[in-house]
Scaffold this active site. Structure first.
Site, PDB file in Angstrom:
ATOM      1  N   ASP A   1      35.944   6.061 -34.989  1.00 10.80           N
ATOM      2  CA  ASP A   1      35.963   6.291 -36.434  1.00 10.80           C
ATOM      3  C   ASP A   1      37.390   6.667 -36.822  1.00 10.80           C
ATOM      4  OD1 ASP A   1      34.668   7.010 -39.093  1.00 10.80           O
ATOM      5  OD2 ASP A   1      35.447   8.982 -38.535  1.00 10.80           O
TER       6      ASP A   1
ATOM      7  N   ASP B   1      39.766   8.237 -39.425  1.00 12.26           N
ATOM      8  CA  ASP B   1      39.771   9.143 -40.580  1.00 12.26           C
ATOM      9  C   ASP B   1      41.224   9.435 -40.946  1.00 12.26           C
ATOM     10  OD1 ASP B   1      39.310  11.002 -42.531  1.00 12.26           O
ATOM     11  OD2 ASP B   1      38.275  12.436 -41.256  1.00 12.26           O
TER      12      ASP B   1
ATOM     13  N   GLU C   1      43.745  10.400 -43.405  1.00 16.16           N
ATOM     14  CA  GLU C   1      43.864  11.092 -44.689  1.00 16.16           C
ATOM     15  C   GLU C   1      45.333  11.404 -44.973  1.00 16.16           C
ATOM     16  OE1 GLU C   1      41.184  14.390 -45.013  1.00 16.16           O
ATOM     17  OE2 GLU C   1      39.619  13.386 -43.885  1.00 16.16           O
TER      18      GLU C   1
ATOM     19  N   TYR D   1      32.330  14.037 -51.141  1.00 14.50           N
ATOM     20  CA  TYR D   1      32.345  15.495 -51.264  1.00 14.50           C
ATOM     21  C   TYR D   1      33.794  15.930 -51.394  1.00 14.50           C
ATOM     22  CZ  TYR D   1      32.507  14.535 -46.186  1.00 14.50           C
ATOM     23  OH  TYR D   1      32.780  14.010 -44.951  1.00 14.50           O
TER      24      TYR D   1
END
Length: 377
Positions: free
Chosen positions: A136, A138, A140, A215
């Site tokens: 995965d 991620d 950011e 979120y």
């Protein structure tokens, strides 16, 4: 004559049973993806049967583009997660790379053909060592400043190239070791800046799922309160941020198939102190500081306790708390909010649900139990 009637009745029942069986077999299966962090759990705590995928966070991408466990504990945790498959042999376990504070070298690692190959080869060795089912990403955030990360304008194109090269390498690895398909997923943002700096249309072609971080829509960087994970827009406030539904619609508009989109749920709250005492603190300025803690802590000491009053936003479909004496506002998701989100997920035929993070609701597992109850039926 009686025998003929019974024969016809039996045939009708068999046809009905066959139809029911076909309906059951064609019923859409949704994924339930649980992110699991490095602390706060043991193997006995993991309800493997309530998830289809576990994504462990995080492995570190270190200087030079090499993937490594952040600590010895992470290695132990990964082997422990492999052992919980006995309760759910179909469980897929992935490693997540990056996260807030872990993306410093993504821009470097994705910059050239050779740097991408180095990162990917290191990741393949990592996956093999820990008997994982995929990775995965991620990141950011591509092309933007974050937590001391390196960033470049070309990150937008290079992120897509990185995912393309990962997909090709994972497919080759699967053919070599007869593992079956290795999964490639991406945890992605929802705000305008992320959408602008990321080639969603190109990147999504190579991934199995997009774990949409619906979120932290209002978060610790804000000095005005708001819902951190609303399903829809509230009737109050300026609607300056996307809702969960709007974020999903934006991704679909970028060409992402609905069944690749996995809706994110927070298993924690966010809050603000010294909030203006208007509208029970919702969409009000805060002169104080930001707070955040687990759903376990929230349920034990805050929801309709110690001066915190529960409110429900009927438009946004999420709860919030307001303490008028302490001028403190708290935003979170509960079982009721999850019901509405699962209804939306099924109506729009999304890929499923994911949550951050397992240990934050580990004592009661109220939220995970609700997800399992609703998604599986």
């Amino acid at each position: 004559m009686i025998l003929k009637k019974y024969s016809l009745l039996i045939i009708a029942m068999l046809m009905l049973m066959h139809t029911f069986s076909d309906a059951q077999s064609t019923k859409k299966k949704y994924v339930v993806i649980g992110y699991v962090g490095s602390r706060g759990w043991t193997g006995k705590d993991i309800k493997a049967g309530q998830m289809t995928h576990i994504i462990y966070g995080f492995a570190h991408l270190i200087e030079g583009g090499v993937l490594a466990p952040a600590s010895v504990k992470d290695s132990v945790n990964l082997f422990t997660l492999d052992s919980v498959r006995t309760a759910n042999p179909g469980l897929k376990i992935l490693i997540s790379v990056g996260g807030w504070g872990g993306c410093r070298y993504f821009s470097d690692a994705s910059l050239t053909d050779s740097s991408r190959a180095r990162f990917i080869n290191s990741a393949l060795a990592f996956i093999t060592k820990f008997k994982l089912d995929g990775i995965d990403i991620d990141w950011e955030y591509p092309g933007q400043i974050g937590a001391n990360n390196i960033f470049r304008p070309v990150d937008k194109e290079n992120f897509t190239l990185l995912m393309r090269d990962f997909r090709e390498a994972l497919n080759k690895q699967a053919a070599t070791d007869n593992h079956g398909k290795y999964l490639l997923t991406a945890a992605t943002g929802v705000d305008t800046a992320y959408m602008t700096h990321t080639d969603i249309t190109g990147m999504q072609k190579y991934v199995d799922f997009i774990n949409l971080m619906t979120y932290d829509i209002y978060n610790g960087n804000d000095h005005v309160t708001g819902h951190q994970s609303p399903l829809y827009q509230s009737a109050v406030g300026k609607q300056e941020r996307v809702s969960t539904a709007e974020a999903i619609e934006n991704y679909i508009a970028q060409g992402v198939p609905a069944d690749k989109i996995v809706m994110g749920l927070p298993f924690y709250c966010r809050g603000w102190t010294e909030v203006n005492n208007v509208d029970n603190g919702l969409f009000q300025p805060s002169a104080g500081h930001h707070i955040s803690f687990s759903y376990d802590s929230l349920a034990n000491g805050y929801i309709n306790k110690n001066g915190y009053k529960y409110y429900w936003d009927k438009n946004a479909k999420v709860p919030y708390l307001w303490n008028s004496e302490l001028h403190t506002f708290i935003t979170y998701n509960n079982e009721r909010a999850i019901e509405y989100k699962v209804q939306y997920m099924k109506k729009h035929q999304l890929g499923g649900m994911m949550f951050w993070e397992y240990s934050l609701d580990i004592k009661s597992q109220v939220l995970l139990n609700k997800v399992d109850e609703l998604v599986a039926h």
